[in-house]
Design a protein around this motif. Structure first.
Motif, PDB file in Angstrom:
ATOM      1  N   ALA A 206      -6.761 -17.842 -13.857  1.00 53.75           N
ATOM      2  CA  ALA A 206      -5.740 -16.978 -14.448  1.00 53.75           C
ATOM      3  C   ALA A 206      -6.339 -15.628 -14.844  1.00 53.75           C
ATOM      4  CB  ALA A 206      -5.119 -17.667 -15.663  1.00 53.75           C
ATOM      5  N   PHE A 207      -7.538 -15.669 -15.399  1.00 52.61           N
ATOM      6  CA  PHE A 207      -8.196 -14.428 -15.821  1.00 52.61           C
ATOM      7  C   PHE A 207      -8.522 -13.545 -14.618  1.00 52.61           C
ATOM      8  CE2 PHE A 207     -12.075 -12.003 -16.553  1.00 52.61           C
ATOM      9  CZ  PHE A 207     -11.704 -11.244 -17.653  1.00 52.61           C
ATOM     10  N   HIS A 208      -9.062 -14.162 -13.548  1.00 51.63           N
ATOM     11  CA  HIS A 208      -9.413 -13.386 -12.359  1.00 51.63           C
ATOM     12  C   HIS A 208      -8.179 -12.777 -11.710  1.00 51.63           C
ATOM     13  CE1 HIS A 208     -13.680 -13.981 -12.114  1.00 51.63           C
ATOM     14  NE2 HIS A 208     -13.563 -15.290 -12.282  1.00 51.63           N
TER      15      HIS A 208
ATOM     16  N   THR B 157      -7.765  -8.701 -11.437  1.00 51.38           N
ATOM     17  CA  THR B 157      -7.583  -8.086 -10.125  1.00 51.38           C
ATOM     18  C   THR B 157      -6.356  -7.182 -10.120  1.00 51.38           C
ATOM     19  OG1 THR B 157      -8.613  -9.989  -9.046  1.00 51.38           O
ATOM     20  CG2 THR B 157      -7.269  -8.542  -7.663  1.00 51.38           C
ATOM     21  N   THR B 158      -5.284  -7.645 -10.729  1.00 54.90           N
ATOM     22  CA  THR B 158      -4.071  -6.835 -10.809  1.00 54.90           C
ATOM     23  C   THR B 158      -4.301  -5.573 -11.639  1.00 54.90           C
ATOM     24  OG1 THR B 158      -2.737  -8.856 -10.669  1.00 54.90           O
ATOM     25  CG2 THR B 158      -1.625  -6.848 -11.445  1.00 54.90           C
TER      26      THR B 158
ATOM     27  N   LEU C 286      -6.347   1.979 -10.487  1.00 53.24           N
ATOM     28  CA  LEU C 286      -6.866   2.906  -9.488  1.00 53.24           C
ATOM     29  C   LEU C 286      -5.793   3.820  -8.909  1.00 53.24           C
ATOM     30  CD1 LEU C 286      -9.342   0.566  -7.540  1.00 53.24           C
ATOM     31  CD2 LEU C 286      -9.869   2.270  -9.294  1.00 53.24           C
ATOM     32  N   MET C 287      -4.567   3.669  -9.351  1.00 54.52           N
ATOM     33  CA  MET C 287      -3.485   4.515  -8.848  1.00 54.52           C
ATOM     34  C   MET C 287      -3.608   5.957  -9.332  1.00 54.52           C
ATOM     35  SD  MET C 287      -1.719   2.506  -6.938  1.00 54.52           S
ATOM     36  CE  MET C 287      -0.190   3.403  -6.717  1.00 54.52           C
ATOM     37  N   SER C 288      -4.206   6.146 -10.516  1.00 52.08           N
ATOM     38  CA  SER C 288      -4.395   7.502 -11.046  1.00 52.08           C
ATOM     39  C   SER C 288      -5.544   7.499 -12.048  1.00 52.08           C
ATOM     40  CB  SER C 288      -3.120   8.010 -11.724  1.00 52.08           C
ATOM     41  OG  SER C 288      -2.866   7.277 -12.915  1.00 52.08           O
TER      42      SER C 288
END
Length: 592
Positions: free
Chosen positions: A549-551, A555-556, A562-564
């Motif tokens: 669940a943590f990973h 990741t999300t 990284l979008m901005s």
């Protein structure tokens, strides 16, 4: 008391550290001088092309801020006039302390006759002292609460010839070996250069004619001798300290063994000795290991050997050192002993290092550091620079250079506390390949051993395998980044020590092994090793769901951040604060 002028028109100048003899340090207040000193300054500036500096003759009544300042001034005057000075008598009172200083010509007074040693031909050295009366006497007084020194007596009459500039520089008072030259002399001396050659090298490096250094060969010889004596004295103190430390360590071990029945040195591996011991280059350690652990392979860290090369060979080889280092490193990684010894002889001959003591030392230790001599022994990653640096970082965190062996013993004991190992056991070890071999290893190996094996398992997936005759397999990297390896697999005769390499693991995967054979599990890498008590809980299975669940969440978060740049900065700031809050929370022993 002698009268003194109101204004002191003398110039105080100090050589600048830049090394330029025309460059001097300007002191605060130098601009606030009388018209007379301004005139002198202009005269000095106009004659700056001259190699000599104008220094006034001292006079009775001249004022100085301190006796050291006066000595420096008189010394500069003496050098410009062909002689040197020395400190003679000083007079002290209870109220003022030292209130009188006498500075005299180096040839002042007469040498007292010495008692000659009881030898057949005693040396009778001629004294330079001839009763010269040139002098400068200082007296201290306090005016308006400010201490100052003034010249109470001065004489510039000498009863001997004064020296020219090229002669006066050779007087002992002016022969100085500056710190950079001292370091260079010591380096050349350690490299085996005799004193006369050291002087020649310094003359060439400084671009001066023979005999034009600010010191002579005798000064260099005395400096080297003094340093060697200091080193010998320090070595004697160090030897005494080591002996004391050893006794304290033995007593500490006895006390610990008395308190803790489980405390033991080589018996902690069920009576077995370690197969390998990795150390630095040290003849004492080599001899001790050979005596106490005769069946243990002594390995000297290659990274440590390579770190010695610059200090040992850069000076004698000069411009050829880079080529030597490159060939030496290639030689270290040869796989065949015969190839190593052949290439070694070629290397020594090519660079003319036959008589070199360091080359002889390395060759005498060759069974302990080249890859061709140690390739059959299990070393994990202990020879890498990263491992050595991590060990150094750990030791520096708990020790200092002044730490005794007893303190070292106590600190390492605390660091190896089972409670720390329990916490390490409870760390989740994620799977990277989903191979049954990896899952099997995670359940049986210690964290350190698992990560070492996991690294090889991941790399094994990059290799292609071709089955050959007689149970042999040709293993090569899919991008041909390295040479091919031949793996011979005879199950009934398998013998192994240590973590399996990526090439062997590739063969096991190809042969459809879902578990690593028992014979490939060294006892020291297993969780049931008696170093760690068996009743500690294993929480990996419990943590699987939490970890997944943590990973997924992390990741999300990463992809969204990284979008901005604004998103990333916000997430980084918030996670940093969250991490601090988590660290400040109390530890618990259950997961829920």
């Amino acid at each position: 008391m002698a009268t003194r002028p109101l204004n002191n028109i003398w110039i105080r100048r100090q050589q600048c550290p830049c090394g330029d003899w025309k460059c001097y340090i300007k002191y605060e207040g130098d601009d606030q001088v009388t018209a007379g000193s301004e005139l002198v300054k202009s005269e000095i500036t106009s004659s700056s092309s001259s190699s000599s500096e104008v220094v006034f003759t001292p006079y009775v009544g001249q004022i100085f801020k301190s006796d050291d300042e006066a000595f420096e001034y008189y010394s500069n005057f003496a050098r410009k006039n062909g002689f040197s000075i020395r400190k003679a008598r000083s007079t002290e009172s209870q109220n003022l302390g030292i209130y009188r200083r006498d500075f005299v010509c180096y040839r002042s007074g007469f040498n007292q006759p010495r008692k000659k040693a009881n030898v057949e031909h005693p040396r009778d050295r001629k004294s330079v002292r001839c009763g010269c009366d040139a002098k400068l006497y200082l007296t201290k007084e306090i005016v308006d609460g400010i201490m100052q020194w003034y010249v109470s007596q001065f004489s510039s009459v000498h009863n001997h010839e004064l020296l020219e500039d090229d002669q006066v520089r050779l007087l002992p008072a002016y022969r100085k070996i500056q710190e950079p030259d001292q370091e260079r002399i010591l380096l050349l001396s350690k490299a085996g250069f005799p004193v006369n050659r050291i002087v020649k090298v310094l003359e060439l490096e400084k671009g001066v004619q023979p005999g034009q250094l600010p010191f002579i060969e005798k000064d260099v010889r005395n400096f080297v001798r003094t340093c060697k004596k200091t080193v010998q004295e320090n070595d004697a103190l160090l030897t005494e300290k080591r002996e004391t430390d050893m006794l304290e360590l033995v007593e500490a071990c006895k006390a610990t063994a008395h308190k803790d029945e489980g405390f033991v040195f080589v018996q902690f591996m069920r009576g077995g000795r370690p197969e390998t011991v990795v150390t630095n280059i040290d003849s004492g350690l080599r001899d001790a290991i050979a005596i106490e652990l005769p069946n243990t392979k002594h390995v000297m860290c290659l990274w440590r050997v390579l770190s010695k090369l610059p200090s040992w060979f850069s000076l004698p080889l000069g411009l050829r050192y880079a080529d030597f280092k490159s060939e030496f490193e290639m030689l270290c990684h040869l796989e065949d002993v015969e190839d190593f010894e052949h290439q070694w002889n070629h290397l020594v001959a090519r660079f003319g290092l036959g008589p070199d003591k360091h080359i002889a030392l390395l060759f005498s230790y060759r069974a302990s550091w080249p890859f061709s001599y140690i390739r059959g022994y299990f070393l994990a990653r202990t020879l890498t620079a990263e491992y050595s640096k991590s060990v150094e970082t750990f030791l520096k965190s708990i020790l200092s250079p002044q730490s005794s062996l007893q303190f070292f013993f106590e600190q390492v004991g605390m660091a190896a506390n089972p409670g720390i190992q329990e916490r390490e056991r409870q760390l989740y070890m994620p799977i990277k390949t989903c191979l049954p071999l990896e899952e099997h290893a995670r359940n049986l190996f210690t964290p350190y051993a698992f990560y070492a094996l996991q690294h090889e398992i991941v790399l094994a997936m990059q290799y292609a395998i071709t089955e050959m005759a007689k149970c042999s397999y040709l293993v090569r990297h899919h991008k041909k980044l390295e040479g091919e390896y031949l793996v011979i697999w005879i199950p009934e005769e398998e013998q192994h020590s240590g973590i399996l390499c990526r090439h062997s693991l590739r063969v096991l995967v190809t042969k459809n092994y879902f578990q690593i054979p028992e014979k490939y599990f060294p006892h020291r890498w297993r969780l049931e090793s008696n170093i760690v008590p068996l009743d500690y809980p294993i929480v990996q299975d419990i943590n699987d769901e939490c970890s997944q669940a943590f990973h997924s969440l992390s990741t999300t978060l990463l992809s969204e951040s990284l979008m901005s740049k604004e998103r990333f900065n916000f997430l980084h700031r918030e996670l940093t604060q969250l991490l601090d809050q988590v660290r400040n929370m109390p530890d618990v022993n259950e997961v829920g």
